[in-house]
Design a protein around this motif. Structure first.
Motif, PDB file in Angstrom:
ATOM      1  N   ALA A  21       7.273  -4.488  10.047  1.00 25.29           N
ATOM      2  CA  ALA A  21       8.539  -3.756  10.000  1.00 25.29           C
ATOM      3  C   ALA A  21       8.537  -2.564  10.943  1.00 25.29           C
ATOM      4  O   ALA A  21       9.538  -2.279  11.606  1.00 25.29           O
ATOM      5  CB  ALA A  21       8.820  -3.302   8.567  1.00 25.29           C
ATOM      6  N   ALA A  22       7.422  -1.857  11.025  1.00 24.52           N
ATOM      7  CA  ALA A  22       7.358  -0.681  11.896  1.00 24.52           C
ATOM      8  C   ALA A  22       7.515  -1.061  13.356  1.00 24.52           C
ATOM      9  O   ALA A  22       8.126  -0.330  14.142  1.00 24.52           O
ATOM     10  CB  ALA A  22       6.030   0.049  11.676  1.00 24.52           C
ATOM     11  N   ASP A  23       6.983  -2.214  13.731  1.00 23.06           N
ATOM     12  CA  ASP A  23       7.087  -2.670  15.119  1.00 23.06           C
ATOM     13  C   ASP A  23       8.487  -3.192  15.430  1.00 23.06           C
ATOM     14  O   ASP A  23       8.944  -3.111  16.574  1.00 23.06           O
ATOM     15  CB  ASP A  23       6.065  -3.773  15.392  1.00 23.06           C
ATOM     16  CG  ASP A  23       4.631  -3.271  15.307  1.00 23.06           C
ATOM     17  OD1 ASP A  23       4.407  -2.078  15.603  1.00 23.06           O
ATOM     18  OD2 ASP A  23       3.753  -4.063  14.937  1.00 23.06           O
ATOM     19  N   LEU A  24       9.165  -3.724  14.442  1.00 25.72           N
ATOM     20  CA  LEU A  24      10.479  -4.333  14.657  1.00 25.72           C
ATOM     21  C   LEU A  24      11.601  -3.308  14.752  1.00 25.72           C
ATOM     22  O   LEU A  24      12.629  -3.561  15.391  1.00 25.72           O
ATOM     23  CB  LEU A  24      10.814  -5.296  13.505  1.00 25.72           C
ATOM     24  CG  LEU A  24       9.930  -6.530  13.336  1.00 25.72           C
ATOM     25  CD1 LEU A  24      10.419  -7.352  12.145  1.00 25.72           C
ATOM     26  CD2 LEU A  24       9.939  -7.377  14.587  1.00 25.72           C
ATOM     27  N   SER A  25      11.424  -2.154  14.139  1.00 25.87           N
ATOM     28  CA  SER A  25      12.552  -1.245  13.918  1.00 25.87           C
ATOM     29  C   SER A  25      13.294  -0.871  15.194  1.00 25.87           C
ATOM     30  O   SER A  25      14.523  -0.806  15.211  1.00 25.87           O
ATOM     31  CB  SER A  25      12.079   0.021  13.195  1.00 25.87           C
ATOM     32  OG  SER A  25      11.110   0.704  13.987  1.00 25.87           O
ATOM     33  N   GLY A  26      12.580  -0.625  16.274  1.00 25.12           N
ATOM     34  CA  GLY A  26      13.233  -0.206  17.501  1.00 25.12           C
ATOM     35  C   GLY A  26      14.078  -1.275  18.157  1.00 25.12           C
ATOM     36  O   GLY A  26      14.891  -0.975  19.041  1.00 25.12           O
ATOM     37  N   TYR A  27      13.928  -2.512  17.725  1.00 23.06           N
ATOM     38  CA  TYR A  27      14.661  -3.626  18.323  1.00 23.06           C
ATOM     39  C   TYR A  27      15.890  -4.043  17.509  1.00 23.06           C
ATOM     40  O   TYR A  27      16.687  -4.843  17.978  1.00 23.06           O
ATOM     41  CB  TYR A  27      13.746  -4.850  18.457  1.00 23.06           C
ATOM     42  CG  TYR A  27      12.556  -4.653  19.353  1.00 23.06           C
ATOM     43  CD1 TYR A  27      12.613  -4.977  20.702  1.00 23.06           C
ATOM     44  CD2 TYR A  27      11.358  -4.139  18.856  1.00 23.06           C
ATOM     45  CE1 TYR A  27      11.517  -4.821  21.534  1.00 23.06           C
ATOM     46  CE2 TYR A  27      10.251  -3.964  19.679  1.00 23.06           C
ATOM     47  CZ  TYR A  27      10.337  -4.307  21.011  1.00 23.06           C
ATOM     48  OH  TYR A  27       9.248  -4.139  21.832  1.00 23.06           O
TER      49      TYR A  27
END
Length: 470
Positions: A21-27
């Motif tokens: 989730a932390a990696d996905l948030s910016g996208y």
């Protein structure tokens, strides 16, 4: 889904299949921070072969995908919806300049190249890539092509479509179509390139392009003119075009309220005139001879405009620093409006000759629908593109104002249609205007668009829910 993601990891390597989730948030959140979608993964290919491999897997497993560049769009075209079944295909790793041909005046680039980097690479070759817009430090050329972006140089150089000679595209079935030949004449059937430019990733994924370059101008001179009405701005446009011809590269209209917002939220910026005026025009001239020649032309145009009573005052930048300061007045309008609070944006185009009439009539209609609202009207007057934005009355809660968005949009877009205009000039349709466009395009146009979509993407996997509903 896990079997599909395992297959993607085999193509990309596990580190480029993001699922945390932390990696996905910016996208997943749009540029304005108003909408956040859901996705099981972000896929980050490094080359066209990997994109093709991923699209074959999407076709095999029937997994929809959302192509994404810099994610700077304003119409929810580059983020997934709330269903949570579409993966995001980020092209940021595909950021190489493949070749520059100064003799052919072309540059071959991958879709993930940042626009500003392309401009800098062209300048290093003593060439100009003229596409210029506020997000150029973060937007990618793939996104620019997918939305047929405009910007400040359209008057002279055209939209992104006019700046592209060929594309490399991966189809919904994972096949690679390449037309990276850099030809200005190629009359061999249907223009497949133009199908994908402006399609917002709904027909295929643009992975590379051949771009037009131009000789660098010997001088660029900027001026700011103060005047009373948009009608006078159109008179100034005609006068400038008659004298400057194609050397007139920018002609930007800004209302006084736009600049008052800039001065309020960017307190280091100053008004170049002693008093305020209802309207302003920012002009730029690109000259192939010399700065002295360009300045002489501008002085003639400004002098004639003053004599004829078209403008009240004007200032011509005497240095690059002054020119940048004048451009910052224009470029900071959107950010100033964002600092002021929530607003309702309209990216519209109107036949140039009717813009003054449109503003006068539509301002009245919007005031009837939303009394005391504040109009933030600015844009590329030279090509008929206005950013006709609406801010709430002072003191109104953002949520109360945004609740009126549908009603205000209807007033504005109906007026645009009545004037023979378009409800999207350079931002695209995305998901935000997908349903809205069905009010204004004819049944035949919509049928043809759906026919093309169904033919190229029969399983509706390419950026589903954007541009047109099938």
């Amino acid at each position: 889904m896990e079997e599909f993601l395992q297959a993607c990891r085999a193509v990309l390597g596990a580190q480029h299949v993001l699922t945390d989730a932390a990696d996905l948030s910016g996208y997943l959140t749009d540029q304005r921070g108003r909408y956040t979608g859901k996705s099981p993964a972000v896929l980050r290919p490094a080359d066209t072969g990997q994109v093709a491999g991923l699209l074959k897997l999407c076709d095999q497993y029937r997994v929809p995908l959302v192509p994404q560049g810099g994610n700077t769009g304003l119409v929810l075209g580059s983020v997934p919806d709330q269903q949570g079944n579409a993966v995001v295909l980020s092209l940021k790793r595909m950021n190489r300049v493949r070749a520059v041909d100064p003799v052919n005046n072309t540059m071959s680039v991958e879709a993930g190249c940042i626009l500003q980097h392309i401009q800098q690479e062209a300048a290093a070759q003593r060439r100009l890539f003229p596409l210029s817009l506020a997000a150029e430090g973060s937007c990618t050329i793939g996104g620019n092509l997918s939305t047929n972006a405009g910007g400040t140089g359209v008057l002279r150089y055209g939209n992104t479509r006019e700046l592209c000679l060929g594309l490399e595209v991966v189809t919904a079935q994972g096949e690679i179509m390449s037309s990276l030949r850099g030809l200005r004449k190629d009359n061999t059937g249907y223009d497949l390139r133009d199908l994908f430019i402006g399609a917002e990733g709904t027909l295929g994924v643009i992975t590379a392009a051949v771009l037009k370059l131009y000789p660098q101008p010997r001088a660029q001179v900027t001026a700011l003119a103060a005047l009373q009405t948009p009608a006078q701005a159109l008179q100034l446009l005609s006068l400038a075009q008659d004298r400057c011809g194609p050397a007139l590269t920018a002609f930007e209209l800004m209302s006084d309220f736009c600049l008052q917002l800039v001065f309020k939220h960017f307190q280091d910026q100053r008004m170049p005139f002693g008093t305020s005026h209802p309207q302003y025009v920012l002009l730029e001239l690109s000259d192939s001879e010399s700065e002295e020649h360009a300045r002489a032309i501008f002085e003639e145009v400004i002098g004639n405009a003053l004599e004829q009573g078209i403008i009240d005052d004007a200032v011509i930048a005497a240095s690059m620093a002054q020119s940048k300061a004048l451009w910052q007045l224009r470029e900071n309008i959107s950010m100033a409006q964002a600092h002021e609070g929530k607003n309702i944006k309209h990216d519209i185009s109107i036949p140039i000759s009717r813009i003054a009439e449109f503003i006068e009539l539509t301002d009245k209609l919007v005031q009837q629908a939303a009394p005391a609202c504040r109009m933030v009207t600015f844009g590329h007057l030279g090509d008929g593109n206005l950013h006709y934005n609406v801010s709430p009355p002072p003191g109104m809660q953002d949520t109360d104002f945004i609740a009126q968005q549908a009603a205000i949009n209807l007033v504005v877009h109906d007026s645009v249609d009545n004037f023979g205009g378009s409800i999207s000039a350079e931002h695209g349709l995305g998901a935000l205007k997908r349903e809205e466009i069905t009010r204004y395009k004819s049944p035949v146009e919509l049928k043809l668009m759906r026919t093309i979509k169904n033919a190229l993407d029969p399983h509706n996997l390419m950026n589903p829910g954007k541009v047109i509903q099938v």
